[in-house]
Design a protein around this motif. Sequence first.
Motif, short mmCIF file in Angstrom:
data_model
loop_
_atom_site.label_atom_id
_atom_site.label_comp_id
_atom_site.label_asym_id
_atom_site.label_seq_id
_atom_site.Cartn_x
_atom_site.Cartn_y
_atom_site.Cartn_z
N GLY A 8 0.86 -1.18 0.00
CA GLY A 8 0.00 0.00 0.00
C GLY A 8 0.89 1.22 0.00
N GLY A 9 0.34 2.35 -0.42
CA GLY A 9 1.13 3.57 -0.46
C GLY A 9 1.49 4.07 0.92
N ILE A 10 2.49 4.89 1.00
CA ILE A 10 2.90 5.47 2.27
C ILE A 10 1.72 6.20 2.91
CG2 ILE A 10 3.77 7.57 1.11
CD1 ILE A 10 5.91 7.73 3.30
N GLY A 11 1.49 5.92 4.19
CA GLY A 11 0.38 6.55 4.89
C GLY A 11 -0.96 5.87 4.68
N SER A 12 -0.96 4.70 4.04
CA SER A 12 -2.23 4.03 3.73
C SER A 12 -2.82 3.28 4.91
CB SER A 12 -2.05 3.07 2.56
OG SER A 12 -1.16 2.03 2.90
N PHE A 131 -5.87 0.50 0.24
CA PHE A 131 -6.14 1.72 -0.54
C PHE A 131 -6.70 2.81 0.38
CE2 PHE A 131 -6.26 -1.46 -3.94
CZ PHE A 131 -5.49 -0.83 -4.91
N THR A 132 -6.10 3.98 0.26
CA THR A 132 -6.57 5.14 1.01
C THR A 132 -6.44 6.36 0.10
OG1 THR A 132 -5.66 4.14 3.02
CG2 THR A 132 -6.32 6.44 3.16
N ASP A 133 -7.44 7.21 0.09
CA ASP A 133 -7.38 8.40 -0.76
C ASP A 133 -6.13 9.21 -0.48
OD1 ASP A 133 -9.78 7.66 -1.84
OD2 ASP A 133 -10.98 9.09 -0.68
N GLU A 134 -5.55 9.78 -1.53
CA GLU A 134 -4.30 10.52 -1.38
C GLU A 134 -4.44 11.67 -0.38
OE1 GLU A 134 -1.39 13.16 -4.20
OE2 GLU A 134 -2.13 11.26 -5.00
N SER A 135 -5.57 12.34 -0.37
CA SER A 135 -5.75 13.46 0.57
C SER A 135 -5.71 12.97 2.01
CB SER A 135 -7.08 14.16 0.29
OG SER A 135 -8.17 13.26 0.43
N VAL A 136 -6.25 11.79 2.27
CA VAL A 136 -6.23 11.23 3.62
C VAL A 136 -4.80 10.84 3.99
CG1 VAL A 136 -7.09 9.36 5.09
CG2 VAL A 136 -8.60 10.42 3.39
N ARG A 137 -4.10 10.22 3.06
CA ARG A 137 -2.71 9.82 3.33
C ARG A 137 -1.85 11.04 3.60
NH1 ARG A 137 -1.42 7.00 -2.02
NH2 ARG A 137 0.65 6.77 -1.09
N LEU A 138 -2.05 12.08 2.83
CA LEU A 138 -1.27 13.30 3.02
C LEU A 138 -1.50 13.88 4.41
CD1 LEU A 138 0.61 15.42 1.76
CD2 LEU A 138 -1.43 16.59 0.89
N ASP A 151 7.37 17.43 1.36
CA ASP A 151 8.08 16.15 1.44
C ASP A 151 7.10 14.99 1.34
OD1 ASP A 151 10.01 14.20 1.84
OD2 ASP A 151 10.02 14.44 4.02
N ALA A 152 5.97 15.11 2.02
CA ALA A 152 4.95 14.05 1.98
C ALA A 152 4.42 13.85 0.56
CB ALA A 152 3.82 14.39 2.93
N LYS A 153 4.14 14.95 -0.13
CA LYS A 153 3.64 14.85 -1.50
C LYS A 153 4.69 14.20 -2.41
CE LYS A 153 0.40 18.75 -1.49
NZ LYS A 153 0.09 20.09 -2.04
N ALA A 154 5.95 14.54 -2.21
CA ALA A 154 7.01 13.97 -3.04
C ALA A 154 7.13 12.47 -2.82
CB ALA A 154 8.34 14.65 -2.73
N ARG A 155 7.00 12.04 -1.56
CA ARG A 155 7.09 10.61 -1.27
C ARG A 155 5.92 9.85 -1.89
NH1 ARG A 155 9.72 9.49 4.67
NH2 ARG A 155 11.14 11.27 4.73
N ILE A 156 4.75 10.42 -1.82
CA ILE A 156 3.58 9.77 -2.43
C ILE A 156 3.77 9.67 -3.95
CG2 ILE A 156 1.13 10.08 -2.96
CD1 ILE A 156 0.80 11.25 -0.14
N ALA A 157 4.25 10.75 -4.56
CA ALA A 157 4.41 10.79 -6.01
C ALA A 157 5.49 9.82 -6.50
CB ALA A 157 4.76 12.21 -6.47
N ALA A 158 6.45 9.50 -5.63
CA ALA A 158 7.55 8.63 -6.03
C ALA A 158 7.15 7.15 -6.06
CB ALA A 158 8.73 8.81 -5.08
#
Length: 382
Positions: A8-12, A131-138, A151-158
Amino acid sequence: MLRIGLTGGIGSGKSTVARTFAELGATIVDADVIAREVVEPGTPGLAGLVEAFGDDILLPDGRLDRPALAAKAFTDDESRATLNAIVHPLVGARTAELIDSAPEDAIVVQDIPLLVEGGMAPLFHLVVVVFTDESVRLRRLVDSRGLDEADAKARIAAQATDVQRREVADIALDNNGSPETLVAAVRQLWSERLEPFAANLRAGVPAAPPLIVREPRAEWARRAERRSRRLRLIGGDEIVDVEHVGPTVVDGMPARDVVDLVITAESAEHAAAVADRLPAAGFPRVGADIAGFRRLWGPVTHASADPEEQVTITIGAPRDTAVHTAHVVRDRLRTDGDSRLAYLALERRAAAAADRADDPRAAFGAVIDDGLPGLHSYLLGS
């Protein structure tokens, strides 16, 4: 043993899922934990990093200074390759050691953040994606972990996108709600799917196929692709191809929720060798006493032990009758409406008989066995 890939994505909220699996009895193999473990002070991993990048990547107490290492290792492709060449084999060896030490009847959950990016999905019996919405993960990364928003946005995008994750997900867990809701979903998954799957693997039996004819599902094509990737990995150079056949390959055609696959091997000897590997991969041999597996091209040889997503497999050399017939029937169903109606009518008659009977599977099998010879001759034009 049943091997589950968890990602899952970071923060999921993947760690909550892993923790719940552990509470239920799973053996957890955490890639991040292992990656830290193999570069602890005194390990060959840390010594190799110091030799490659210098002792200024160490903190005063001798531990690895990760930001300092990153500043050196991620400056160019050559440095990154050097880092990977040191760490990845150690992580792989430690992972294999932990899996090998687990009980034979274990459910092993490998927590791998970059499972999708690494193309590792075919290694597992099932892949679970949180799966978690990107806004929630951020928001979680900023509020709970204290990361800077940029930094959080960059990690999600990577990382991989949700679209890429859905392509490999056998099980999608939605974590946009409360932690309690997520934990309840994991517990349900464990009791209703993973434990029965593991029990079938131990017993060497496939899950019984469904007897109900359903409306067309887009999921059939995705399931076929996921399982085909796994079978290609298992077959390696000994197979020519894995193909989706049967009624679920036909756009718009109702069918039972069973995806039929044909493995074409290089030779009869190769087919036998691959077939021997299928049970451990999650596809036990089909016994003659399990009704509902017979197909128009003959009885299938293996089927999934997964109680939720049934897959059947026919395997043979290119000139084998079963392989050839499966292709002919597939093409006829795709191109001829009368053939589709005839096929569907037989399965619906069998499903109706099962619905009325005290022994549904026996009733289903009796109707199929009675109707197959005539339908088989019709579809093959003989």
